[in-house]
Design an enzyme around this catalytic site. Structure first.
Site, PDB file in Angstrom:
ATOM      1  CG  HIS A  16       6.899 -12.012   9.155  1.00 43.92           C
ATOM      2  ND1 HIS A  16       7.488 -12.918   8.274  1.00 43.92           N
ATOM      3  CD2 HIS A  16       6.045 -11.348   8.587  1.00 43.92           C
ATOM      4  CE1 HIS A  16       6.662 -12.756   7.223  1.00 43.92           C
ATOM      5  NE2 HIS A  16       6.126 -11.664   7.112  1.00 43.92           N
ATOM      6  CE  LYS A  40      -0.998 -13.664  -0.325  1.00 46.45           C
ATOM      7  NZ  LYS A  40      -0.285 -13.078   0.956  1.00 46.45           N
ATOM      8  NE  ARG A  89       7.542  -5.734   3.457  1.00 45.67           N
ATOM      9  CZ  ARG A  89       7.015  -6.744   2.939  1.00 45.67           C
ATOM     10  NH1 ARG A  89       7.917  -7.905   2.813  1.00 45.67           N
ATOM     11  NH2 ARG A  89       5.629  -6.677   2.730  1.00 45.67           N
ATOM     12  CB  SER A 128       7.348 -14.845   2.969  1.00 48.01           C
ATOM     13  OG  SER A 128       7.155 -14.504   4.380  1.00 48.01           O
TER      14      SER A 128
HETATM   15  P1  ADP Z   1       0.671 -11.122   3.839  1.00 40.02           P
HETATM   16  O1  ADP Z   1       0.530 -12.377   3.420  1.00 40.02           O
HETATM   17  O2  ADP Z   1      -0.513 -10.063   4.319  1.00 40.02           O
HETATM   18  O3  ADP Z   1       1.546 -10.118   2.699  1.00 40.02           O
HETATM   19  P2  ADP Z   1       3.093 -11.464   5.308  1.00 40.02           P
HETATM   20  O4  ADP Z   1       3.217 -12.699   5.933  1.00 40.02           O
HETATM   21  O5  ADP Z   1       3.938 -11.309   4.141  1.00 40.02           O
HETATM   22  O6  ADP Z   1       1.756 -11.172   4.883  1.00 40.02           O
HETATM   23  O7  ADP Z   1       3.375 -10.081   6.294  1.00 40.02           O
HETATM   24  C1  ADP Z   1       2.804  -9.810   7.405  1.00 40.02           C
HETATM   25  C2  ADP Z   1       2.846  -8.681   7.933  1.00 40.02           C
HETATM   26  O8  ADP Z   1       4.448  -8.463   8.018  1.00 40.02           O
HETATM   27  C3  ADP Z   1       2.629  -7.290   6.872  1.00 40.02           C
HETATM   28  O9  ADP Z   1       2.295  -6.402   7.617  1.00 40.02           O
HETATM   29  C4  ADP Z   1       3.965  -7.084   6.190  1.00 40.02           C
HETATM   30  O10 ADP Z   1       4.166  -5.640   5.666  1.00 40.02           O
HETATM   31  C5  ADP Z   1       4.906  -7.368   7.319  1.00 40.02           C
HETATM   32  N1  ADP Z   1       6.495  -7.609   7.029  1.00 40.02           N
HETATM   33  C6  ADP Z   1       6.775  -8.599   6.226  1.00 40.02           C
HETATM   34  N2  ADP Z   1       7.735  -8.508   6.130  1.00 40.02           N
HETATM   35  C7  ADP Z   1       8.493  -7.551   6.814  1.00 40.02           C
HETATM   36  C8  ADP Z   1       9.708  -7.075   6.989  1.00 40.02           C
HETATM   37  N3  ADP Z   1      10.811  -7.409   6.523  1.00 40.02           N
HETATM   38  N4  ADP Z   1       9.892  -6.085   8.076  1.00 40.02           N
HETATM   39  C9  ADP Z   1       8.995  -5.645   8.559  1.00 40.02           C
HETATM   40  N5  ADP Z   1       7.329  -6.003   8.345  1.00 40.02           N
HETATM   41  C10 ADP Z   1       7.302  -6.791   7.401  1.00 40.02           C
END
Ligand code: ADP
Length: 158
Positions: A16, A40, A89, A128
């Site tokens: 992120h 969630k 990803r 996450s």
């Molecule tokens: P959500 O709850 O919508 O899945 P996340 O908090 O997991 O959201 O992720 C927010 C954004 O960050 C999403 O667009 C996700 O694809 C992106 N993201 C998550 N992990 C990574 C990573 N390792 N590299 C690049 N983008 C990421």
């Protein structure tokens, strides 16, 4: 150009952070928006997530952190956002992201664009959920998340 980077950030990972900092170099203003999804269950409450992100982004004047419990397109319209940023990803992310992007465009009055930024290859396995899973078994996650997050997550699973 003012963009929003929405997500759960439960907790924020190096993946992120990479997207946020890359976006901050391109766009005038980046709003990191912690969205609440009622289906969630979260490990970190919203205030903890805000605090962690704010600590990390303190030095970046064009990045701010907010939380929102409504629909993303309402946030977009209320805050004059020009585009939504999402990270991709793998092809599996693309499928759901495409659906969200189409829906967000369809339902928003401004026909908001979604822009995708691809993950760095070394972070493309990082999420996450995987961080929480590894940490829950007492393993060190300090190479996957920023230092303040690693500390907090360790406390959670003590
Ligand atoms: P959500 O709850 O919508 O899945 P996340 O908090 O997991 O959201 O992720 C927010 C954004 O960050 C999403 O667009 C996700 O694809 C992106 N993201 C998550 N992990 C990574 C990573 N390792 N590299 C690049 N983008 C990421």
């Amino acid at each position: 150009m003012k963009v929003v980077y929405p997500g759960s950030f439960d907790p924020v990972t190096n993946g992120h952070m990479d997207i946020i900092l890359r976006a901050a170099k391109i766009f005038d203003e980046v709003v990191v928006c912690i969205l609440r999804n009622n289906s969630k269950r979260y490990l970190f409450d919203v205030n903890e997530r805000i605090e962690l992100l704010e600590e990390l982004l303190y030095d970046y004047d064009n990045v701010k952190v907010v939380n929102y419990s409504g629909l993303l397109i309402d946030f977009v319209e209320e805050n004059n956002i020009d585009a939504i940023i999402r990270g991709i990803r793998a092809i599996s992310d693309y499928e759901t992201e495409l659906q969200y992007a189409q829906m967000n465009k369809f339902y928003s009055k401004t026909k908001v664009e979604t822009m995708f930024m691809v993950a760095q290859p070394e972070m493309s396995y990082l999420s996450s959920s995987i961080v929480k899973e590894i940490a829950s078994f007492g393993r060190d996650v300090s190479s996957l998340v920023p230092e303040n997050v690693a500390k907090k997550i360790k406390d959670k699973f003590k």
